[in-house]
Motif scaffolding. Sequence first.
Motif, short mmCIF file in Angstrom:
data_model
loop_
_atom_site.label_atom_id
_atom_site.label_comp_id
_atom_site.label_asym_id
_atom_site.label_seq_id
_atom_site.Cartn_x
_atom_site.Cartn_y
_atom_site.Cartn_z
N GLN A 51 67.10 89.16 15.95
CA GLN A 51 68.56 88.75 15.52
C GLN A 51 68.65 88.38 14.19
N GLU A 52 67.57 87.77 13.68
CA GLU A 52 67.75 87.34 12.16
C GLU A 52 67.35 88.63 11.36
N ILE A 53 66.76 89.63 11.73
CA ILE A 53 66.46 90.75 11.09
C ILE A 53 67.74 91.58 10.97
N ARG A 54 68.46 91.79 12.12
CA ARG A 54 69.73 92.46 12.14
C ARG A 54 70.66 91.97 11.28
N THR A 55 71.02 90.59 11.21
CA THR A 55 71.67 90.15 10.07
C THR A 55 71.22 89.91 8.70
N ASP A 56 70.07 90.54 8.73
CA ASP A 56 69.47 90.75 7.31
C ASP A 56 69.21 89.30 6.84
N THR A 57 69.09 88.33 7.54
CA THR A 57 68.60 87.06 6.77
C THR A 57 66.95 86.69 6.89
N ILE A 58 66.36 87.78 7.67
CA ILE A 58 64.69 87.77 7.52
C ILE A 58 64.69 89.41 7.14
N GLN A 89 64.31 83.12 2.90
CA GLN A 89 63.82 83.51 4.28
C GLN A 89 62.97 82.48 4.97
N THR A 90 62.35 81.62 4.11
CA THR A 90 61.44 80.36 4.47
C THR A 90 62.41 79.59 5.45
N ARG A 91 63.76 79.31 4.94
CA ARG A 91 64.58 78.49 5.69
C ARG A 91 65.02 78.96 6.96
N ALA A 92 65.39 80.44 6.80
CA ALA A 92 65.87 81.21 7.99
C ALA A 92 64.73 81.17 9.20
N VAL A 93 63.34 81.45 8.62
CA VAL A 93 62.49 81.49 9.77
C VAL A 93 62.23 80.15 10.28
N LYS A 94 62.20 78.93 9.49
CA LYS A 94 62.25 77.59 10.10
C LYS A 94 63.39 77.30 11.15
N ASP A 95 64.68 77.46 10.89
CA ASP A 95 65.84 77.45 11.59
C ASP A 95 65.43 78.30 12.83
N ALA A 96 65.03 79.68 12.95
CA ALA A 96 64.98 80.25 14.09
C ALA A 96 63.61 79.69 14.80
N LEU A 97 62.85 79.20 14.34
CA LEU A 97 61.76 78.58 15.32
C LEU A 97 62.05 77.46 15.60
N SER A 98 63.22 76.62 15.04
CA SER A 98 63.84 75.47 15.74
C SER A 98 64.93 75.76 16.86
N ARG A 99 65.68 76.91 16.59
CA ARG A 99 66.21 77.26 17.86
C ARG A 99 65.31 77.71 19.10
N TYR A 100 64.16 78.48 19.00
CA TYR A 100 63.32 78.70 19.92
C TYR A 100 62.69 77.80 20.58
N CYS A 101 62.42 76.63 19.87
CA CYS A 101 61.78 75.27 20.50
C CYS A 101 62.73 74.75 21.34
N LYS A 102 64.03 74.76 20.74
CA LYS A 102 65.15 74.09 21.50
C LYS A 102 65.42 74.78 22.80
N ALA A 103 65.48 76.00 22.88
CA ALA A 103 65.55 76.75 24.21
C ALA A 103 64.46 77.08 25.07
N THR A 104 63.37 76.77 24.42
CA THR A 104 62.17 76.84 25.56
C THR A 104 61.55 75.71 25.79
N GLY A 105 61.90 74.52 25.07
CA GLY A 105 61.10 73.21 25.22
C GLY A 105 59.75 73.20 24.69
N GLN A 106 59.34 74.22 24.03
CA GLN A 106 57.94 74.25 23.34
C GLN A 106 58.14 73.61 21.91
#
Length: 120
Positions: A51-58, A89-106
Amino acid sequence: MECVTTVRYRVRFNGVLQNTIHPTRGLRQGDPLSPYLFLFVADGLSKVLHQEIRTDTIQGLKVCRRAPAVSHLLFADDSLLFFKADERQTRAVKDALSRYCKATGQLINFDKCSVLFNKN
């Protein structure tokens, strides 16, 4: 991952199904189910990154000009992320990982993480 709260095993020994085993420590890394559960949640990480790649964020990295960009590689219980080493891009990756963690509980163990930069 919140739906995975308890685990039980039944093993077959010499063709005979044994009694149910109830582990007391819960589901941990190294558990026989761990790689399968990783596949489920890693697919979620992959979708977040796509999703981040499609929006050209990463932007993934290319090996050569006409090669497809690679943004991530997922292994048994490890992930490699590839992106340009700039602040946006570093901030975008960090935000993407935060969303992933919130969604999975990991949680991400940053003590086991490393960052490598190309000399360019």
